[in-house]
Design a protein around this motif. Sequence first.
Motif, PDB file in Angstrom:
ATOM      1  N   SER A 118      -3.846  -7.211   6.300  1.00  0.00           N
ATOM      2  CA  SER A 118      -3.296  -7.313   4.939  1.00  0.00           C
ATOM      3  C   SER A 118      -4.287  -6.828   3.886  1.00  0.00           C
ATOM      4  O   SER A 118      -3.884  -6.243   2.878  1.00  0.00           O
ATOM      5  CB  SER A 118      -2.879  -8.754   4.645  1.00  0.00           C
ATOM      6  OG  SER A 118      -4.012  -9.598   4.540  1.00  0.00           O
ATOM      7  N   CYS A 121      -4.013  -3.100   3.825  1.00  0.00           N
ATOM      8  CA  CYS A 121      -2.764  -2.715   3.148  1.00  0.00           C
ATOM      9  C   CYS A 121      -2.883  -2.896   1.636  1.00  0.00           C
ATOM     10  O   CYS A 121      -2.366  -2.084   0.859  1.00  0.00           O
ATOM     11  CB  CYS A 121      -1.604  -3.541   3.687  1.00  0.00           C
ATOM     12  SG  CYS A 121      -1.178  -3.201   5.408  1.00  0.00           S
ATOM     13  N   PHE A 122      -3.576  -3.960   1.205  1.00  0.00           N
ATOM     14  CA  PHE A 122      -3.750  -4.206  -0.225  1.00  0.00           C
ATOM     15  C   PHE A 122      -4.523  -3.053  -0.871  1.00  0.00           C
ATOM     16  O   PHE A 122      -4.173  -2.583  -1.962  1.00  0.00           O
ATOM     17  CB  PHE A 122      -4.494  -5.524  -0.440  1.00  0.00           C
ATOM     18  CG  PHE A 122      -4.481  -6.024  -1.856  1.00  0.00           C
ATOM     19  CD1 PHE A 122      -3.444  -6.806  -2.328  1.00  0.00           C
ATOM     20  CD2 PHE A 122      -5.518  -5.711  -2.728  1.00  0.00           C
ATOM     21  CE1 PHE A 122      -3.425  -7.265  -3.634  1.00  0.00           C
ATOM     22  CE2 PHE A 122      -5.516  -6.160  -4.036  1.00  0.00           C
ATOM     23  CZ  PHE A 122      -4.469  -6.949  -4.485  1.00  0.00           C
ATOM     24  N   SER A 125      -2.366   0.071  -1.362  1.00  0.00           N
ATOM     25  CA  SER A 125      -1.146  -0.079  -2.160  1.00  0.00           C
ATOM     26  C   SER A 125      -1.298   0.624  -3.508  1.00  0.00           C
ATOM     27  O   SER A 125      -2.314   0.479  -4.185  1.00  0.00           O
ATOM     28  CB  SER A 125      -0.837  -1.564  -2.386  1.00  0.00           C
ATOM     29  OG  SER A 125      -0.613  -2.230  -1.164  1.00  0.00           O
ATOM     30  N   THR A 126      -0.266   1.373  -3.872  1.00  0.00           N
ATOM     31  CA  THR A 126      -0.252   2.064  -5.168  1.00  0.00           C
ATOM     32  C   THR A 126       0.925   1.628  -6.026  1.00  0.00           C
ATOM     33  O   THR A 126       1.162   2.201  -7.081  1.00  0.00           O
ATOM     34  CB  THR A 126      -0.186   3.587  -4.959  1.00  0.00           C
ATOM     35  OG1 THR A 126       0.965   3.908  -4.168  1.00  0.00           O
ATOM     36  CG2 THR A 126      -1.440   4.090  -4.262  1.00  0.00           C
ATOM     37  N   THR A 127       1.659   0.623  -5.561  1.00  0.00           N
ATOM     38  CA  THR A 127       2.774   0.087  -6.327  1.00  0.00           C
ATOM     39  C   THR A 127       2.672  -1.433  -6.373  1.00  0.00           C
ATOM     40  O   THR A 127       1.980  -2.050  -5.561  1.00  0.00           O
ATOM     41  CB  THR A 127       4.130   0.474  -5.699  1.00  0.00           C
ATOM     42  OG1 THR A 127       4.249  -0.143  -4.411  1.00  0.00           O
ATOM     43  CG2 THR A 127       4.253   1.988  -5.567  1.00  0.00           C
ATOM     44  N   TRP A 129       5.011  -3.544  -5.657  1.00  0.00           N
ATOM     45  CA  TRP A 129       5.638  -4.141  -4.478  1.00  0.00           C
ATOM     46  C   TRP A 129       4.764  -4.004  -3.241  1.00  0.00           C
ATOM     47  O   TRP A 129       4.825  -4.830  -2.324  1.00  0.00           O
ATOM     48  CB  TRP A 129       7.013  -3.519  -4.246  1.00  0.00           C
ATOM     49  CG  TRP A 129       8.020  -4.036  -5.214  1.00  0.00           C
ATOM     50  CD1 TRP A 129       8.576  -3.354  -6.258  1.00  0.00           C
ATOM     51  CD2 TRP A 129       8.548  -5.361  -5.257  1.00  0.00           C
ATOM     52  NE1 TRP A 129       9.429  -4.177  -6.951  1.00  0.00           N
ATOM     53  CE2 TRP A 129       9.445  -5.409  -6.364  1.00  0.00           C
ATOM     54  CE3 TRP A 129       8.373  -6.500  -4.489  1.00  0.00           C
ATOM     55  CZ2 TRP A 129      10.150  -6.557  -6.699  1.00  0.00           C
ATOM     56  CZ3 TRP A 129       9.078  -7.659  -4.827  1.00  0.00           C
ATOM     57  CH2 TRP A 129       9.950  -7.671  -5.920  1.00  0.00           C
ATOM     58  N   GLY A 130       3.932  -2.971  -3.192  1.00  0.00           N
ATOM     59  CA  GLY A 130       2.977  -2.872  -2.101  1.00  0.00           C
ATOM     60  C   GLY A 130       1.977  -4.013  -2.119  1.00  0.00           C
ATOM     61  O   GLY A 130       1.640  -4.584  -1.076  1.00  0.00           O
ATOM     62  N   LEU A 131       1.520  -4.375  -3.319  1.00  0.00           N
ATOM     63  CA  LEU A 131       0.622  -5.524  -3.462  1.00  0.00           C
ATOM     64  C   LEU A 131       1.330  -6.813  -3.058  1.00  0.00           C
ATOM     65  O   LEU A 131       0.747  -7.684  -2.391  1.00  0.00           O
ATOM     66  CB  LEU A 131       0.135  -5.628  -4.907  1.00  0.00           C
ATOM     67  CG  LEU A 131      -0.644  -4.431  -5.462  1.00  0.00           C
ATOM     68  CD1 LEU A 131      -0.999  -4.676  -6.936  1.00  0.00           C
ATOM     69  CD2 LEU A 131      -1.900  -4.163  -4.656  1.00  0.00           C
ATOM     70  N   SER A 134       1.707  -7.051   0.880  1.00  0.00           N
ATOM     71  CA  SER A 134       0.449  -7.294   1.586  1.00  0.00           C
ATOM     72  C   SER A 134      -0.035  -8.721   1.387  1.00  0.00           C
ATOM     73  O   SER A 134      -0.535  -9.356   2.326  1.00  0.00           O
ATOM     74  CB  SER A 134      -0.622  -6.297   1.118  1.00  0.00           C
ATOM     75  OG  SER A 134      -0.909  -6.461  -0.260  1.00  0.00           O
ATOM     76  N   ARG A 135       0.113  -9.278   0.182  1.00  0.00           N
ATOM     77  CA  ARG A 135      -0.317 -10.654  -0.060  1.00  0.00           C
ATOM     78  C   ARG A 135       0.568 -11.649   0.684  1.00  0.00           C
ATOM     79  O   ARG A 135       0.084 -12.649   1.218  1.00  0.00           O
ATOM     80  CB  ARG A 135      -0.307 -10.958  -1.557  1.00  0.00           C
ATOM     81  CG  ARG A 135      -1.351 -10.223  -2.353  1.00  0.00           C
ATOM     82  CD  ARG A 135      -2.756 -10.578  -1.934  1.00  0.00           C
ATOM     83  NE  ARG A 135      -3.173 -11.887  -2.399  1.00  0.00           N
ATOM     84  CZ  ARG A 135      -4.278 -12.495  -2.019  1.00  0.00           C
ATOM     85  NH1 ARG A 135      -5.079 -11.923  -1.148  1.00  0.00           N
ATOM     86  NH2 ARG A 135      -4.587 -13.681  -2.491  1.00  0.00           N
ATOM     87  N   TYR A 205      -7.178   6.185  -3.991  1.00  0.00           N
ATOM     88  CA  TYR A 205      -7.211   4.758  -3.638  1.00  0.00           C
ATOM     89  C   TYR A 205      -8.542   4.156  -4.106  1.00  0.00           C
ATOM     90  O   TYR A 205      -9.413   3.838  -3.300  1.00  0.00           O
ATOM     91  CB  TYR A 205      -7.045   4.575  -2.133  1.00  0.00           C
ATOM     92  CG  TYR A 205      -5.787   5.205  -1.590  1.00  0.00           C
ATOM     93  CD1 TYR A 205      -4.547   4.579  -1.728  1.00  0.00           C
ATOM     94  CD2 TYR A 205      -5.831   6.456  -0.952  1.00  0.00           C
ATOM     95  CE1 TYR A 205      -3.396   5.160  -1.236  1.00  0.00           C
ATOM     96  CE2 TYR A 205      -4.675   7.044  -0.464  1.00  0.00           C
ATOM     97  CZ  TYR A 205      -3.459   6.396  -0.617  1.00  0.00           C
ATOM     98  OH  TYR A 205      -2.317   6.969  -0.132  1.00  0.00           O
TER      99      TYR A 205
END
Length: 478
Positions: A118, A121-122, A125-127, A129-131, A134-135, A205
């Motif tokens: 996770s 993935c965090f 994340s560039t959006t 909803w991606g954050l 991952s959380r 990133y």
Amino acid sequence: MMDTSDSPRTTASEITPLVPARASTSKTPLPKLQLGIILTIQLAEGIASTSIFPYINQLIRELGITGGDDATVGYYAGIIESLFFVAQALTVLRWSRVSDRIGRKPVLVVGLSGACISMLCFGLSTTFWGLVISRCMCGFVNGNVGVMKTMIGELTDSTNMAQAFAFVPVIWSLGSVVGPLVGGTLVRPQDHWPVLFANSFWANYPYFLPCAVAACLLFLALSTMVLLLEETLSTKRRPKLTSATFSISSGESLPQQSMANISLRSLLTPTVVIPIANYAVFAFLDISRRALVPLFFSTPIHLGGLGFNPSSIGSWLALFGIMDGIFQALFLAKLVDRLGPKRLVSMSVLSYASLMVVLPVMSWLVRARGGVDYAVTFALLCQLVLLVIYSMGFGTLLMFITASAPTKGALGAINGLAQTSSSIARAVGPAFATSLFAASKEHNLLGGNAVFVILFMLAVALRWLGSQLPDEIQDRDE
């Protein structure tokens, strides 16, 4: 003729512990290797958890979610910080109960693996909803905190429990030092070290490097745990482990096995509920402070903050963590012995209330003086002192919770209940504190200080709740 010399011996055996009296007066040596591995896992998770605090507000701004309105950053930052605890609250009790059946180590493997993935993935994340995803993923698979506390309880007895739990806030403080340093220093590496990070990947990133470092530490902790950590659940321990290793008698395995299926409702006695309630409220106030202070530091001066950049925020948080860790390591166990655990909890809560007075004073000082000068620095150092005192409450409350267990076989369920309660509190805390901070500034509630006033009042309420704790920690082995 009856041998009367046996009568006193029989009577004494019915009213005294089975362990000889002299055994209770000498401390059982701590299993240093096993305890050290558990604390290493806690350190890695603490670094990963706190590493996002220095840059989360800047990340929210750069994602463009707020539309350029800095006053609303707190709303979204609070959501991101709360999601882990929301997901954890839904599953942590289940993980604790599972660990009572299959063992502690398998649950730790799942939790560390999920946390590692996770974090990667965090960072990618560039959006928004991606954050979010991952959380949430990290929280769903991570029941480690409750399981690790259970393992510490199984590794100790009433003679060395305070000594072992004194390390918990120290390690968390150390994680609070390293985490913000990692997050504040390694963010946007292409700007700080353009020769080493010239690849376009780092521009796309810019927050991946601190997440990758945190993930590597989690993987290292996972590898160490798999290779060296022994199972502490008595029904799953390997035969070569003696009872002396864990200070558990062989006769305790049967009750522990039956406790795996005990009804949770039967555990909800005042002896158990009162320490858990104190711990949950304390966790709410603590996570609210942890989310609020970086936001307060990063908020522009004209909006009532200090206007710090991520590097400065990381440095101040690291300084707080260093001093807190040193103080806890040197004085926590001694203060518990000298003042008593109940009085120490009371002192820590009163220090939190005082902290909520210092923060708006700093806001007024920095605006009155046009920046951070010696007066504001002095106020920051006063905040450090209050933080050190209040953070002692965590380790002390963990002792109350562990001692409330009717048997070591119930530790998994009780720590699961405690962690579920604190996870709910931690889920609500960041969103509550940061949203209230944003609303206070946006609508000028109580001069922009409504968040501090409300947290002060909650600390006063916790002071009353703490008065319901037992005067002394009961001997769990009696």
